[in-house]
Design a protein around this motif. Sequence first.
Motif, PDB file in Angstrom:
ATOM      1  N   TYR A 123       0.848  -1.187   0.000  1.00 29.71           N
ATOM      2  CA  TYR A 123       0.000   0.000   0.000  1.00 29.71           C
ATOM      3  C   TYR A 123       0.883   1.236   0.000  1.00 29.71           C
ATOM      4  O   TYR A 123       1.761   1.395   0.844  1.00 29.71           O
ATOM      5  CB  TYR A 123      -0.915   0.000   1.222  1.00 29.71           C
ATOM      6  N   ASP A 124       0.658   2.120  -0.966  1.00 27.21           N
ATOM      7  CA  ASP A 124       1.414   3.363  -1.077  1.00 27.21           C
ATOM      8  C   ASP A 124       0.649   4.463  -0.354  1.00 27.21           C
ATOM      9  O   ASP A 124      -0.461   4.816  -0.757  1.00 27.21           O
ATOM     10  CB  ASP A 124       1.614   3.715  -2.552  1.00 27.21           C
ATOM     11  N   GLU A 125       1.242   4.983   0.709  1.00 28.86           N
ATOM     12  CA  GLU A 125       0.583   6.015   1.517  1.00 28.86           C
ATOM     13  C   GLU A 125       0.365   7.314   0.739  1.00 28.86           C
ATOM     14  O   GLU A 125      -0.597   8.030   0.993  1.00 28.86           O
ATOM     15  CB  GLU A 125       1.418   6.308   2.774  1.00 28.86           C
TER      16      GLU A 125
ATOM     17  N   LYS B 162      -2.329   6.429  -2.000  1.00 25.41           N
ATOM     18  CA  LYS B 162      -3.464   5.747  -1.351  1.00 25.41           C
ATOM     19  C   LYS B 162      -3.975   4.586  -2.207  1.00 25.41           C
ATOM     20  O   LYS B 162      -5.160   4.304  -2.254  1.00 25.41           O
ATOM     21  CB  LYS B 162      -4.613   6.719  -1.047  1.00 25.41           C
TER      22      LYS B 162
END
Length: 132
Positions: free
Chosen positions: A60-62, A65
Amino acid sequence: MKLYDLIHKYDWNVVWSTRVFLDEYFEKDHFKNLYMRTYQLLRQIEPVKSNDSIQIEKSYDEISKEYIWEVFCINESNDNERLGWLDFTPWSDWLGMKISENTKNNFAEPHIMVIILGSGQVNHLKYNIIDQ
């Protein structure tokens, strides 16, 4: 199994039909010819010998998102030590690398190729590693 062996195991049509599973990664049919040409080129490149392995993980890429595919190099004989990203590594190096055990256990072979092809495509084209 090395990426070189995997590329030679499957016909392009198998790989393209698999992309439905990862449609967001292939941006629909927009780049079909580009991916096909890349795949055909990969079958002609001689691999560079390597003791490293290709690892694929979904994370998951913060910032965005969104979930993203991470493709990187590891040393399986040294507790899966992460050696770095493959984005700017020549395809000949990728082809000589093994597919990590973790990746083989979590993905079907055609899916592995789809993810790797999509991962390397953008940056390789950007830096003219593959002739357009």
